[in-house]
Design a protein around this motif. Structure first.
Motif, short mmCIF file in Angstrom:
data_model
loop_
_atom_site.label_atom_id
_atom_site.label_comp_id
_atom_site.label_asym_id
_atom_site.label_seq_id
_atom_site.Cartn_x
_atom_site.Cartn_y
_atom_site.Cartn_z
N ALA A 33 52.39 12.59 8.18
CA ALA A 33 51.22 12.55 7.30
C ALA A 33 50.14 13.47 7.83
N SER A 34 49.43 14.12 6.92
CA SER A 34 48.29 14.95 7.28
C SER A 34 47.14 14.62 6.33
N PRO A 35 45.91 14.70 6.80
CA PRO A 35 44.76 14.36 5.95
C PRO A 35 44.68 15.20 4.68
N GLU A 36 45.22 16.42 4.73
CA GLU A 36 45.14 17.30 3.57
C GLU A 36 46.01 16.83 2.41
N ALA A 37 47.10 16.10 2.71
CA ALA A 37 48.06 15.77 1.67
C ALA A 37 48.32 14.28 1.49
N ALA A 38 48.12 13.48 2.53
CA ALA A 38 48.49 12.07 2.48
C ALA A 38 47.42 11.22 1.81
N THR A 39 47.86 10.22 1.09
CA THR A 39 46.96 9.26 0.45
C THR A 39 46.81 8.02 1.33
N ASP A 40 45.88 7.16 0.96
CA ASP A 40 45.74 5.88 1.67
C ASP A 40 47.04 5.10 1.61
N GLY A 41 47.72 5.18 0.47
CA GLY A 41 49.01 4.50 0.34
C GLY A 41 50.05 5.04 1.31
N ALA A 91 49.29 3.63 4.73
CA ALA A 91 49.67 2.22 4.80
C ALA A 91 51.19 2.06 4.90
N ALA A 92 51.92 2.89 4.16
CA ALA A 92 53.38 2.81 4.20
C ALA A 92 53.91 3.18 5.59
N ILE A 93 53.33 4.20 6.22
CA ILE A 93 53.75 4.59 7.57
C ILE A 93 53.47 3.46 8.55
N LEU A 94 52.30 2.84 8.46
CA LEU A 94 51.97 1.72 9.33
C LEU A 94 53.03 0.62 9.19
#
Length: 402
Positions: free
Chosen positions: A281-289, A292-295
């Motif tokens: 995930a990168s801040p430029e492309a990843a959403t909050d969802g 959360a999914a990675i967590l």
């Protein structure tokens, strides 16, 4: 034609033979890989004299020895699915099997396969039989060592389960790594990864004061996208100690993130493997969802260290136990670190969108079927297994302190 055999729950019986230790050696090559397994065998039932049947698929048997003596061909049989030793010795004995496999041709992506230049394994549920002849069943648990040899330029990183106890250079531009897992595990949790990877390294101090080294391995270009995964891992380790009293039990924890892993994610003991889309995930492309999914998925595979790895299944009919309980644990983890109500709504929405249609269709099955032909059909969109009500589980004391 050789047809798969239907396996019935009612036919379960304890193994006639147990494996106490398993020492594996891999000589990785572009065209073929040599696998040597040295196994300490003991009777599972006192006085047993039955044949020892080992699972095997797509293997070339080179040799088999019992207590150092090579077996003659009339002492064993080989078919497309088994190697059977007809009259094993009484009591404890040592068995050495050498096989040749072809990971670059393994398009099933079960067992050991080679893709985009890297070697990787996937042994759940029955992939280990594509690596070497073995009792490929979860109630046969053993302590493992694994020595990996390979070209140092092509495969600078050599990973397996447990702690790294030795490494060094060999002649001909090769090198080796020797891994030891001190805890017994079933063979479906064995893992090997070799290739050109780089790592993000961090550490975690457990509740008893031990320092655990954490490494996330990925192709070099993806390394900047692993920071949230490392945060998630450290939070999962901390949460499992605080909520369930479960402390990590080794000195090293590795995660491998590769684009061509076929299973999504896998909880191999101390060497979790993930498909890239579930972790990076990168801040430029990843959403909050996405975050959360990675967590949740990092937590899920880590939590398997106790609910699935150290405490495992008797047979594959019990898959719902390890997956259902671990899904519950990752749901609680995500709820505690986020918003419990939002998490519960999201989980129920997934069940309604994906699991309910399957349960209403031809692939529907109970969480513990009475038989199966191919184990893969047990797994569903929600690990087949988010059938346990969270409130009921909490009320039954499955969280520490309840």
């Amino acid at each position: 034609m050789d047809h798969p055999k239907e396996i019935f729950l009612k036919d379960y019986k304890k193994p006639d033979y147990l494996f106490d230790t398993v020492d594996l050696e891999f000589q990785l090559g572009d065209e073929k890989t040599m696998v040597t397994s040295k196994i300490a065998v003991s009777p599972g039932n006192e006085g047993t004299s039955s044949p020892l049947a080992l699972h095997g698929c797509d293997l070339k048997l080179l040799s088999i020895k019992i207590n150092g003596t090579e077996l003659k061909s009339d002492k064993y049989t080989v078919d497309p699915r088994h190697l059977t030793i007809l009259t094993p010795p009484a009591g404890v004995f040592n068995m050495e099997i050498v096989t040749e496999i072809y990971p670059q041709l393994n398009t099933s992506l079960e067992g050991l396969y080679r893709s985009t230049g890297n070697f990787c394994t996937q042994c759940e549920a029955e992939g280990f039989r594509k690596i070497t002849y073995f009792q490929d069943r979860p109630d046969v648990m053993a302590k493992y060592t694994c020595r990996i040899e390979g070209d140092k330029t092509l495969y600078p990183v050599l990973l397996s389960n447990g702690n790294l106890i030795e490494q060094g250079d060999l002649e001909g531009g090769k090198h080796y790594a020797l891994w030891e897992d001190p805890f017994k595990k079933p063979c479906y949790l064995f893992a090997l990864v070799a290739g050109q990877l780089e790592c993000r390294e961090d550490s975690f101090v457990t509740c008893s004061g031990r320092k655990v080294t954490l490494r996330i391995w990925t192709p070099a270009q993806d390394l900047p996208k692993t920071s949230h995964a490392m945060y998630s891992l450290k939070e999962a380790m901390k949460w499992d100690e605080e909520v369930f009293g479960l402390e990590y039990d080794l000195d090293l924890f590795n995660i491998v993130v590769v684009p061509d892993f076929n299973m999504g994610a896998m909880e191999n003991k101390s060497l979790n493997v993930f498909q890239s889309r579930l972790v990076l995930a990168s801040p430029e492309a990843a959403t909050d969802g996405d975050y959360a999914a990675i967590l949740g998925v990092i937590g899920h595979e880590y939590f398997h260290n106790w609910t699935g790895n150290r405490v495992t299944c008797r047979d594959w009919f019990q898959l719902t136990l390890k997956e259902g309980l671990t899904v519950f644990r990752d749901q609680e983890f995500s709820s505690d670190l986020g918003c419990r109500t939002v998490k519960r709504i999201a989980d129920v929405s997934k069940l309604r969108s994906y699991q309910f249609p399957q349960d209403a269709g031809p692939m529907a099955h109970p969480i513990r079927p009475l038989s199966y032909i191919k184990m893969d059909n047990f797994y569903t969109d929600e690990h087949s297994l988010v059938t346990l009500n969270v409130d009921d589980m909490v009320s039954h004391g499955l969280r520490k302190g309840c």
